[in-house]
Design an enzyme around this catalytic site. Sequence first.
Site, PDB file in Angstrom:
ATOM      1  N   LYS A  81       0.828  -1.223   0.000  1.00  0.00           N
ATOM      2  CA  LYS A  81       0.000   0.000   0.000  1.00  0.00           C
ATOM      3  C   LYS A  81       0.858   1.267   0.000  1.00  0.00           C
ATOM      4  O   LYS A  81       0.568   2.206  -0.724  1.00  0.00           O
ATOM      5  CB  LYS A  81      -0.906   0.068   1.244  1.00  0.00           C
ATOM      6  CG  LYS A  81      -2.000  -0.945   1.300  1.00  0.00           C
ATOM      7  CD  LYS A  81      -2.969  -0.634   2.435  1.00  0.00           C
ATOM      8  CE  LYS A  81      -2.341  -0.476   3.807  1.00  0.00           C
ATOM      9  NZ  LYS A  81      -1.612  -1.655   4.321  1.00  0.00           N
TER      10      LYS A  81
ATOM     11  N   ARG B 293      -9.419   1.651   9.191  1.00  0.00           N
ATOM     12  CA  ARG B 293      -8.930   0.301   9.488  1.00  0.00           C
ATOM     13  C   ARG B 293      -9.939  -0.477  10.309  1.00  0.00           C
ATOM     14  O   ARG B 293      -9.711  -1.656  10.601  1.00  0.00           O
ATOM     15  CB  ARG B 293      -7.652   0.414  10.296  1.00  0.00           C
ATOM     16  CG  ARG B 293      -6.395  -0.085   9.595  1.00  0.00           C
ATOM     17  CD  ARG B 293      -5.261   0.195  10.530  1.00  0.00           C
ATOM     18  NE  ARG B 293      -4.052  -0.493  10.280  1.00  0.00           N
ATOM     19  CZ  ARG B 293      -3.012   0.033   9.626  1.00  0.00           C
ATOM     20  NH1 ARG B 293      -3.106   1.211   9.071  1.00  0.00           N
ATOM     21  NH2 ARG B 293      -1.901  -0.658   9.518  1.00  0.00           N
TER      22      ARG B 293
ATOM     23  N   ARG C 189      11.663  -6.537   5.354  1.00  0.00           N
ATOM     24  CA  ARG C 189      11.570  -5.100   5.625  1.00  0.00           C
ATOM     25  C   ARG C 189      12.284  -4.794   6.931  1.00  0.00           C
ATOM     26  O   ARG C 189      12.503  -5.676   7.744  1.00  0.00           O
ATOM     27  CB  ARG C 189      10.086  -4.703   5.769  1.00  0.00           C
ATOM     28  CG  ARG C 189       9.612  -3.873   4.643  1.00  0.00           C
ATOM     29  CD  ARG C 189       8.182  -3.494   4.613  1.00  0.00           C
ATOM     30  NE  ARG C 189       7.391  -3.422   5.814  1.00  0.00           N
ATOM     31  CZ  ARG C 189       6.133  -3.001   5.807  1.00  0.00           C
ATOM     32  NH1 ARG C 189       5.572  -2.608   4.688  1.00  0.00           N
ATOM     33  NH2 ARG C 189       5.432  -2.965   6.911  1.00  0.00           N
TER      34      ARG C 189
ATOM     35  N   ARG D 271      11.349  -2.382   9.319  1.00  0.00           N
ATOM     36  CA  ARG D 271      10.622  -1.525  10.250  1.00  0.00           C
ATOM     37  C   ARG D 271      10.570  -2.158  11.628  1.00  0.00           C
ATOM     38  O   ARG D 271      10.529  -3.388  11.756  1.00  0.00           O
ATOM     39  CB  ARG D 271       9.200  -1.323   9.718  1.00  0.00           C
ATOM     40  CG  ARG D 271       8.896   0.130   9.455  1.00  0.00           C
ATOM     41  CD  ARG D 271       7.654   0.270   8.676  1.00  0.00           C
ATOM     42  NE  ARG D 271       6.481  -0.209   9.404  1.00  0.00           N
ATOM     43  CZ  ARG D 271       5.263  -0.126   8.922  1.00  0.00           C
ATOM     44  NH1 ARG D 271       5.066   0.417   7.736  1.00  0.00           N
ATOM     45  NH2 ARG D 271       4.244  -0.562   9.613  1.00  0.00           N
TER      46      ARG D 271
ATOM     47  N   ARG E  12      -0.178  -8.239  13.613  1.00  0.00           N
ATOM     48  CA  ARG E  12      -0.737  -7.237  12.698  1.00  0.00           C
ATOM     49  C   ARG E  12      -1.594  -7.900  11.625  1.00  0.00           C
ATOM     50  O   ARG E  12      -2.637  -7.368  11.236  1.00  0.00           O
ATOM     51  CB  ARG E  12       0.387  -6.397  12.082  1.00  0.00           C
ATOM     52  CG  ARG E  12       0.991  -5.464  13.131  1.00  0.00           C
ATOM     53  CD  ARG E  12       2.277  -4.808  12.669  1.00  0.00           C
ATOM     54  NE  ARG E  12       2.110  -4.053  11.468  1.00  0.00           N
ATOM     55  CZ  ARG E  12       2.996  -4.011  10.477  1.00  0.00           C
ATOM     56  NH1 ARG E  12       4.118  -4.702  10.561  1.00  0.00           N
ATOM     57  NH2 ARG E  12       2.756  -3.297   9.421  1.00  0.00           N
TER      58      ARG E  12
HETATM   59  P1  AMP Z   1       0.914   1.200   8.800  1.00  0.00           P
HETATM   60  O1  AMP Z   1       2.127   1.978   8.437  1.00  0.00           O
HETATM   61  O2  AMP Z   1      -0.319   1.626   8.046  1.00  0.00           O
HETATM   62  O3  AMP Z   1       1.128  -0.292   8.731  1.00  0.00           O
HETATM   63  O4  AMP Z   1       0.588   1.543  10.343  1.00  0.00           O
HETATM   64  C1  AMP Z   1       1.528   1.263  11.354  1.00  0.00           C
HETATM   65  C2  AMP Z   1       0.826   1.221  12.711  1.00  0.00           C
HETATM   66  O5  AMP Z   1       0.217   2.486  12.983  1.00  0.00           O
HETATM   67  C3  AMP Z   1      -0.302   0.198  12.818  1.00  0.00           C
HETATM   68  O6  AMP Z   1       0.159  -1.096  13.123  1.00  0.00           O
HETATM   69  C4  AMP Z   1      -1.126   0.800  13.965  1.00  0.00           C
HETATM   70  O7  AMP Z   1      -0.503   0.590  15.211  1.00  0.00           O
HETATM   71  C5  AMP Z   1      -1.036   2.295  13.663  1.00  0.00           C
HETATM   72  N1  AMP Z   1      -2.123   2.766  12.756  1.00  0.00           N
HETATM   73  C6  AMP Z   1      -1.979   3.291  11.508  1.00  0.00           C
HETATM   74  N2  AMP Z   1      -3.173   3.623  10.991  1.00  0.00           N
HETATM   75  C7  AMP Z   1      -4.092   3.287  11.915  1.00  0.00           C
HETATM   76  C8  AMP Z   1      -5.515   3.359  11.968  1.00  0.00           C
HETATM   77  N3  AMP Z   1      -6.243   3.827  10.935  1.00  0.00           N
HETATM   78  N4  AMP Z   1      -6.130   2.918  13.094  1.00  0.00           N
HETATM   79  C9  AMP Z   1      -5.429   2.457  14.136  1.00  0.00           C
HETATM   80  N5  AMP Z   1      -4.102   2.347  14.156  1.00  0.00           N
HETATM   81  C10 AMP Z   1      -3.420   2.761  13.058  1.00  0.00           C
END
Ligand code: AMP
Length: 195
Positions: free
Chosen positions: A13, A88, A127, A129, A140
């Site tokens: 994404k 989400r 990755r 991260r 996750r």
């Molecule tokens: P991502 O980079 O989109 O994988 O997001 C990394 C982390 O940020 C996720 O594992 C959540 O802990 C938090 N996060 C990002 N977007 C959201 C969201 N819309 N709702 C809740 N937590 C979020």
Amino acid sequence: MRIILIGPPGAGKGTQSQHLARSLGIPHISTGDVLRREVSANTSLGQSVQQFISHGRLVPDEVMLKIVQHRLAQPDCASGFLLDGFPRTVVQANQLQTFLEAHNLQLNGAIEIQVETKELLRRLTVRLRADDRPEIIQERIAIYQRETQPLLDFYRHKNQLHVIDGHGTVEKVFHALLTAIDALPNRRQPTAACA
Ligand code: AMP
């Protein structure tokens, strides 16, 4: 264009959103990036969300809503936006819907990038991260299946869901995304200001 990209961790994404946003001339809003910036700047918001992120858990909906509402009210969103990582949960999707209706705006569509779990695990383990440690990855993916997959039905019922195959090269997936976006309704309608 107002587009949502949905997909499990490792679906691509982030990479695809960057290419798409550039090609469509709209801002790429990654809630994960916003949160990670807050954490590195050690703001009070960053401190409050750090534990959720490092354990791979979702940040509470009300915190996310405030962040997204604030971001969507910025002038650059007047031409549309590409949301990556939000909504989400079904609660977040309803909140976004309410926000858009209150501003007389419509979503053009939600696009799901589908990738098999085996391939996600392969991609995430290479990755670098902090939340890509094996046990956190599993968490996750499980949270995605439990909390985020119900969103697919939410948008399917509204006839707004488009599914693309996320396997293959970045270029191939990007092409599939552009094709899906070209077929979205209101493709060339002028966009109104977000707020
Ligand atoms: P991502 O980079 O989109 O994988 O997001 C990394 C982390 O940020 C996720 O594992 C959540 O802990 C938090 N996060 C990002 N977007 C959201 C969201 N819309 N709702 C809740 N937590 C979020």
